[in-house]
Design an enzyme around this catalytic site. Structure first.
Site, short mmCIF file in Angstrom:
data_model
loop_
_atom_site.label_atom_id
_atom_site.label_comp_id
_atom_site.label_asym_id
_atom_site.label_seq_id
_atom_site.Cartn_x
_atom_site.Cartn_y
_atom_site.Cartn_z
N TYR A 130 -0.08 1.06 -1.06
CA TYR A 130 -1.20 0.23 -1.48
C TYR A 130 -0.74 -1.20 -1.75
O TYR A 130 -1.43 -2.17 -1.41
CB TYR A 130 -1.86 0.81 -2.73
CG TYR A 130 -2.94 -0.09 -3.30
CD1 TYR A 130 -4.08 -0.40 -2.57
CD2 TYR A 130 -2.80 -0.65 -4.57
CE1 TYR A 130 -5.06 -1.24 -3.08
CE2 TYR A 130 -3.79 -1.49 -5.09
CZ TYR A 130 -4.91 -1.78 -4.34
OH TYR A 130 -5.87 -2.61 -4.87
N GLU A 147 -12.99 6.91 -9.11
CA GLU A 147 -13.38 5.53 -8.90
C GLU A 147 -14.85 5.54 -8.48
O GLU A 147 -15.29 6.43 -7.73
CB GLU A 147 -12.51 4.90 -7.81
CG GLU A 147 -12.87 3.47 -7.45
CD GLU A 147 -11.86 2.86 -6.49
OE1 GLU A 147 -10.65 2.96 -6.78
OE2 GLU A 147 -12.28 2.30 -5.46
#
Length: 352
Positions: free
Chosen positions: A167, A345
């Site tokens: 990421y 999320e």
């Protein structure tokens, strides 16, 4: 220290806005969650801009017919949970033009564009860098206005590669591209989500349009683009939310939001606490934009919830049922969050 990739940066510096000219009004923009085995649109006068298709293996769709070939479709290897509709469909009220350039599929009409690009995910920094430059070039050539919403999906998002989390490598490539394009961190960054898939390539989908563009930040959180160096060589390049206004619509695009206070993860190992903290962060963004309360938005809000562990679906869905308006459509999918200690999320679209 891990090796930091280097890029040959082209000179794309210049204003984000296009030169003024004769233009028609930006079309309306609609979004809905649709079953994978049903039609993409359900009313006359709707024209499909693009599709985020969850399920399948990242190369092929899950059950049901595939989208029409010309329609930009992002096929994401994320199982849909609890039998929810697996398609997120974006549409407008005017006929659209479809095109393709260098593997980037797009649809546009009068200052509104939806596009999808697919790249090998082996080097997420390089892939993100090249893809974002292609997206910026395309939107500027068509005069569609700024990019205001982006979705990024790729596998093994928390894995380590050459001494750096994948990421963080992705964030580095994205930052270098947007910096080369002249983006300002405090004014131009789109709302965005970056979520790990269960396989396949790197998929990036985006919306761009002409309108009033307002970057919204969360007072409970450090802005992602100002994270300290502990989170990687370059901070994540996105806004917490974007308020995008045209003469016909006023809409809030909320980025992927998780249990982060300041810049630190909150509630490690506690899904209930992470759920409450995430909802509080959503409420703070709504308040910053002058929107109604989270539990009173009804069908004006649509939420997508990513869960790291599908086994936690029922308790989280039950808890969110007390925090969100029951009338707000929700789509639950399985996906890895950009930090290994985060369990869920939530992203959203709110009509203001």
């Amino acid at each position: 220290m891990p090796a930091r990739p280097s890029f040959a940066i082209p000179d794309l510096r210049g204003p984000i806005a296009r030169p003024a000219g004769r233009r028609s009004a930006t079309p309306s923009l609609g979004q809905a969650y649709r079953p994978v085995d049903g039609p993409l649109v359900q009313a006359p006068g709707q024209y499909v801009l693009g599709v985020l298709q969850h399920g399948g293996d990242g190369d092929h769709d899950g059950p049901g017919p595939a989208p029409v070939v010309e329609v930009p479709a992002c096929r994401v290897a994320m199982p849909v949970l609890a039998g929810a509709p697996g398609r997120e469909v974006w549409f407008t009220d005017q006929p659209v033009h479809y095109g393709q350039r260098h593997g980037l599929r797009y649809a546009y009409r009068d200052g509104l564009m939806f596009g999808v690009v697919r790249c090998p995910a082996g080097e997420p920094d390089r892939a993100a860098h090249d893809a974002y430059l292609d997206i910026v070039r395309l939107t500027r050539e068509h005069g569609t206005g700024p990019i205001f919403r982006v979705w990024n999906f790729f596998p093994d998002i928390n894995g380590e590669q050459a001494g750096l989390e994948r990421y963080r490598r992705f964030c580095l490539g994205r930052y270098e591209a947007l910096s080369a394009a002249g983006y300002r961190l405090d004014a131009d960054l789109p709302a965005a989500s970056a979520v790990g898939t269960h396989g396949g390539d790197l998929w990036i989908a985006f919306l761009a349009g002409r309108g009033i563009f307002a970057q919204i930040e969360n007072p409970r959180q450090v802005s992602a683009f100002r994270y300290p160096p502990a989170y990687g060589p370059r901070s994540p390049s996105f806004s917490r939310a974007i308020r995008f206004t045209t003469p016909r619509q006023d809409r809030l695009f909320i980025s992927g939001t998780a249990s982060i206070l300041g810049h630190r993860s909150h509630g490690t190992g506690d899904p209930a606490l992470q759920c409450r903290t995430t909802a509080d962060n959503l409420q703070a963004l709504l308040a910053a934009a002058g929107a109604d309360r989270l539990d009173r938005l009804g069908e004006r809000a649509r939420w997508k919830i990513y869960l790291r562990h599908p086994r936690q679906l029922e308790p989280i869905r039950e808890q969110l049922g007390t925090l969100l308006d029951p009338a707000s459509p929700c789509l639950y999918v399985a996906g890895d969050i950009c930090r290994a200690d985060l369990l869920l999320e939530i992203e959203g679209v709110v009509d203001l």
